[in-house]
Design a protein around this motif. Structure first.
Motif, PDB file in Angstrom:
ATOM      1  N   GLU A  48       0.831  -1.210   0.000  1.00  0.00           N
ATOM      2  CA  GLU A  48       0.000   0.000   0.000  1.00  0.00           C
ATOM      3  C   GLU A  48       0.864   1.258   0.000  1.00  0.00           C
ATOM      4  O   GLU A  48       0.570   2.229  -0.701  1.00  0.00           O
ATOM      5  CB  GLU A  48      -0.930   0.012   1.206  1.00  0.00           C
ATOM      6  CG  GLU A  48      -2.021  -1.025   1.150  1.00  0.00           C
ATOM      7  CD  GLU A  48      -2.882  -1.030   2.403  1.00  0.00           C
ATOM      8  OE1 GLU A  48      -2.801  -0.064   3.191  1.00  0.00           O
ATOM      9  OE2 GLU A  48      -3.622  -2.003   2.588  1.00  0.00           O
ATOM     10  N   MET A  49       1.948   1.241   0.790  1.00  0.00           N
ATOM     11  CA  MET A  49       2.822   2.407   0.849  1.00  0.00           C
ATOM     12  C   MET A  49       3.522   2.652  -0.483  1.00  0.00           C
ATOM     13  O   MET A  49       3.653   3.801  -0.924  1.00  0.00           O
ATOM     14  CB  MET A  49       3.851   2.237   1.969  1.00  0.00           C
ATOM     15  CG  MET A  49       3.244   2.312   3.351  1.00  0.00           C
ATOM     16  SD  MET A  49       4.417   1.943   4.678  1.00  0.00           S
ATOM     17  CE  MET A  49       5.545   3.315   4.529  1.00  0.00           C
ATOM     18  N   VAL A  50       3.963   1.588  -1.130  1.00  0.00           N
ATOM     19  CA  VAL A  50       4.621   1.737  -2.426  1.00  0.00           C
ATOM     20  C   VAL A  50       3.621   2.273  -3.459  1.00  0.00           C
ATOM     21  O   VAL A  50       3.974   3.129  -4.287  1.00  0.00           O
ATOM     22  CB  VAL A  50       5.254   0.402  -2.883  1.00  0.00           C
ATOM     23  CG1 VAL A  50       5.680   0.447  -4.338  1.00  0.00           C
ATOM     24  CG2 VAL A  50       6.431   0.056  -1.985  1.00  0.00           C
ATOM     25  N   ASP A  51       2.380   1.806  -3.409  1.00  0.00           N
ATOM     26  CA  ASP A  51       1.359   2.337  -4.315  1.00  0.00           C
ATOM     27  C   ASP A  51       1.145   3.827  -4.090  1.00  0.00           C
ATOM     28  O   ASP A  51       1.003   4.602  -5.033  1.00  0.00           O
ATOM     29  CB  ASP A  51       0.031   1.593  -4.138  1.00  0.00           C
ATOM     30  CG  ASP A  51       0.036   0.212  -4.757  1.00  0.00           C
ATOM     31  OD1 ASP A  51       0.942  -0.069  -5.585  1.00  0.00           O
ATOM     32  OD2 ASP A  51      -0.853  -0.591  -4.412  1.00  0.00           O
ATOM     33  N   PHE A  52       1.106   4.238  -2.822  1.00  0.00           N
ATOM     34  CA  PHE A  52       0.944   5.652  -2.510  1.00  0.00           C
ATOM     35  C   PHE A  52       2.120   6.468  -3.043  1.00  0.00           C
ATOM     36  O   PHE A  52       1.939   7.530  -3.650  1.00  0.00           O
ATOM     37  CB  PHE A  52       0.799   5.854  -0.996  1.00  0.00           C
ATOM     38  CG  PHE A  52       0.813   7.292  -0.589  1.00  0.00           C
ATOM     39  CD1 PHE A  52      -0.283   8.106  -0.833  1.00  0.00           C
ATOM     40  CD2 PHE A  52       1.927   7.845   0.031  1.00  0.00           C
ATOM     41  CE1 PHE A  52      -0.276   9.440  -0.474  1.00  0.00           C
ATOM     42  CE2 PHE A  52       1.944   9.181   0.395  1.00  0.00           C
ATOM     43  CZ  PHE A  52       0.840   9.976   0.143  1.00  0.00           C
ATOM     44  N   LEU A  53       3.332   5.966  -2.822  1.00  0.00           N
ATOM     45  CA  LEU A  53       4.514   6.679  -3.315  1.00  0.00           C
ATOM     46  C   LEU A  53       4.532   6.755  -4.838  1.00  0.00           C
ATOM     47  O   LEU A  53       4.936   7.777  -5.412  1.00  0.00           O
ATOM     48  CB  LEU A  53       5.785   6.016  -2.787  1.00  0.00           C
ATOM     49  CG  LEU A  53       6.000   6.131  -1.281  1.00  0.00           C
ATOM     50  CD1 LEU A  53       7.220   5.324  -0.851  1.00  0.00           C
ATOM     51  CD2 LEU A  53       6.143   7.583  -0.864  1.00  0.00           C
ATOM     52  N   ARG A  54       4.089   5.682  -5.505  1.00  0.00           N
ATOM     53  CA  ARG A  54       4.002   5.709  -6.972  1.00  0.00           C
ATOM     54  C   ARG A  54       3.058   6.803  -7.425  1.00  0.00           C
ATOM     55  O   ARG A  54       3.359   7.578  -8.339  1.00  0.00           O
ATOM     56  CB  ARG A  54       3.521   4.351  -7.496  1.00  0.00           C
ATOM     57  CG  ARG A  54       3.374   4.291  -9.014  1.00  0.00           C
ATOM     58  CD  ARG A  54       2.644   3.042  -9.474  1.00  0.00           C
ATOM     59  NE  ARG A  54       1.396   2.802  -8.773  1.00  0.00           N
ATOM     60  CZ  ARG A  54       0.240   3.415  -9.056  1.00  0.00           C
ATOM     61  NH1 ARG A  54       0.169   4.311 -10.002  1.00  0.00           N
ATOM     62  NH2 ARG A  54      -0.850   3.133  -8.370  1.00  0.00           N
ATOM     63  N   LEU A  55       1.903   6.904  -6.775  1.00  0.00           N
ATOM     64  CA  LEU A  55       0.926   7.944  -7.101  1.00  0.00           C
ATOM     65  C   LEU A  55       1.527   9.334  -6.926  1.00  0.00           C
ATOM     66  O   LEU A  55       1.370  10.207  -7.783  1.00  0.00           O
ATOM     67  CB  LEU A  55      -0.314   7.791  -6.207  1.00  0.00           C
ATOM     68  CG  LEU A  55      -1.357   8.893  -6.299  1.00  0.00           C
ATOM     69  CD1 LEU A  55      -2.127   8.759  -7.606  1.00  0.00           C
ATOM     70  CD2 LEU A  55      -2.293   8.845  -5.112  1.00  0.00           C
ATOM     71  N   ARG A  56       2.238   9.555  -5.821  1.00  0.00           N
ATOM     72  CA  ARG A  56       2.831  10.873  -5.567  1.00  0.00           C
ATOM     73  C   ARG A  56       3.923  11.186  -6.584  1.00  0.00           C
ATOM     74  O   ARG A  56       4.030  12.322  -7.044  1.00  0.00           O
ATOM     75  CB  ARG A  56       3.394  10.950  -4.142  1.00  0.00           C
ATOM     76  CG  ARG A  56       2.349  10.983  -3.062  1.00  0.00           C
ATOM     77  CD  ARG A  56       1.343  12.118  -3.179  1.00  0.00           C
ATOM     78  NE  ARG A  56       1.968  13.373  -3.508  1.00  0.00           N
ATOM     79  CZ  ARG A  56       1.342  14.368  -4.132  1.00  0.00           C
ATOM     80  NH1 ARG A  56       0.079  14.264  -4.477  1.00  0.00           N
ATOM     81  NH2 ARG A  56       1.979  15.473  -4.416  1.00  0.00           N
ATOM     82  N   VAL A  57       4.729  10.218  -6.974  1.00  0.00           N
ATOM     83  CA  VAL A  57       5.778  10.458  -7.970  1.00  0.00           C
ATOM     84  C   VAL A  57       5.145  10.806  -9.320  1.00  0.00           C
ATOM     85  O   VAL A  57       5.614  11.716 -10.028  1.00  0.00           O
ATOM     86  CB  VAL A  57       6.721   9.242  -8.091  1.00  0.00           C
ATOM     87  CG1 VAL A  57       7.616   9.345  -9.316  1.00  0.00           C
ATOM     88  CG2 VAL A  57       7.562   9.110  -6.832  1.00  0.00           C
ATOM     89  N   GLU A  58       4.069  10.119  -9.684  1.00  0.00           N
ATOM     90  CA  GLU A  58       3.373  10.446 -10.929  1.00  0.00           C
ATOM     91  C   GLU A  58       2.867  11.885 -10.905  1.00  0.00           C
ATOM     92  O   GLU A  58       2.957  12.606 -11.906  1.00  0.00           O
ATOM     93  CB  GLU A  58       2.208   9.486 -11.162  1.00  0.00           C
ATOM     94  CG  GLU A  58       2.635   8.089 -11.548  1.00  0.00           C
ATOM     95  CD  GLU A  58       1.474   7.110 -11.623  1.00  0.00           C
ATOM     96  OE1 GLU A  58       0.326   7.494 -11.314  1.00  0.00           O
ATOM     97  OE2 GLU A  58       1.728   5.945 -11.979  1.00  0.00           O
ATOM     98  N   LYS A  59       2.344  12.312  -9.764  1.00  0.00           N
ATOM     99  CA  LYS A  59       1.865  13.694  -9.649  1.00  0.00           C
ATOM    100  C   LYS A  59       3.031  14.688  -9.690  1.00  0.00           C
ATOM    101  O   LYS A  59       2.886  15.794 -10.225  1.00  0.00           O
ATOM    102  CB  LYS A  59       1.032  13.868  -8.390  1.00  0.00           C
ATOM    103  CG  LYS A  59      -0.310  13.159  -8.495  1.00  0.00           C
ATOM    104  CD  LYS A  59      -1.184  13.398  -7.289  1.00  0.00           C
ATOM    105  CE  LYS A  59      -2.544  12.725  -7.474  1.00  0.00           C
ATOM    106  NZ  LYS A  59      -3.460  13.009  -6.363  1.00  0.00           N
ATOM    107  N   ASP A  60       4.179  14.310  -9.141  1.00  0.00           N
ATOM    108  CA  ASP A  60       5.365  15.165  -9.232  1.00  0.00           C
ATOM    109  C   ASP A  60       5.784  15.352 -10.688  1.00  0.00           C
ATOM    110  O   ASP A  60       6.123  16.469 -11.114  1.00  0.00           O
ATOM    111  CB  ASP A  60       6.533  14.558  -8.450  1.00  0.00           C
ATOM    112  CG  ASP A  60       6.333  14.596  -6.945  1.00  0.00           C
ATOM    113  OD1 ASP A  60       5.343  15.208  -6.475  1.00  0.00           O
ATOM    114  OD2 ASP A  60       7.175  14.007  -6.233  1.00  0.00           O
TER     115      ASP A  60
END
Length: 132
Positions: A48-60
């Motif tokens: 779940e944490m890796v999915d969240f970080l992936r989402l944030r990197v995509e937004k970056d």
């Protein structure tokens, strides 16, 4: 010292331990099971944490693309404002989920322990009926 008699069944299991060994009362088995459940919960949370970080990197990355496409200062301000607003919402939501995770895992564990205890109790009752 009392004279103890050891009875061994046909399959080599010490009958004096039955039904306890057969009813999941072996502490090593229980500890292994608890550790595997803890590992599963930890790995699920890490996914779940890796999915969240992936989402944030995509937004970056999307922010960088928007900044490169900006033609006016107002476009830069709008992109940064939207990015910061989204980030605040995302991190708030993730923080809330993390704070509520511990009670959720504890409740799941308590339910599992209750089910296991009921199974063991039923097996011991059945075994005592056979012995009696």
């Amino acid at each position: 010292m009392a004279n103890t008699r050891k009875t061994v069944s046909g399959d080599g299991v010490n009958a004096s331990l039955t039904p306890f060994e057969m009813a999941y009362c072996n502490p090593l088995v229980l500890i292994g099971r608890m550790q595997s459940e803890a590992l599963r919960a930890t790995l699920d949370r890490q996914v779940e944490m890796v999915d969240f970080l992936r989402l944030r990197v995509e937004k970056d990355v999307r922010l960088a693309e928007r900044l490169l496409q900006a033609r006016q200062p107002v476009d830069v301000v709008a992109a940064c404002t939207e990015f910061c607003s989204d980030a605040l919402e995302d991190y708030t939501r993730e923080g809330y989920r993390a704070a509520n995770l511990v009670p959720e895992v504890a409740a799941e564990t308590a339910e599992q322990v209750a089910r296991d205890a009921e199974e063991i109790s039923d097996e011991l009752k059945a075994a005592s009926l056979v012995v009696a």
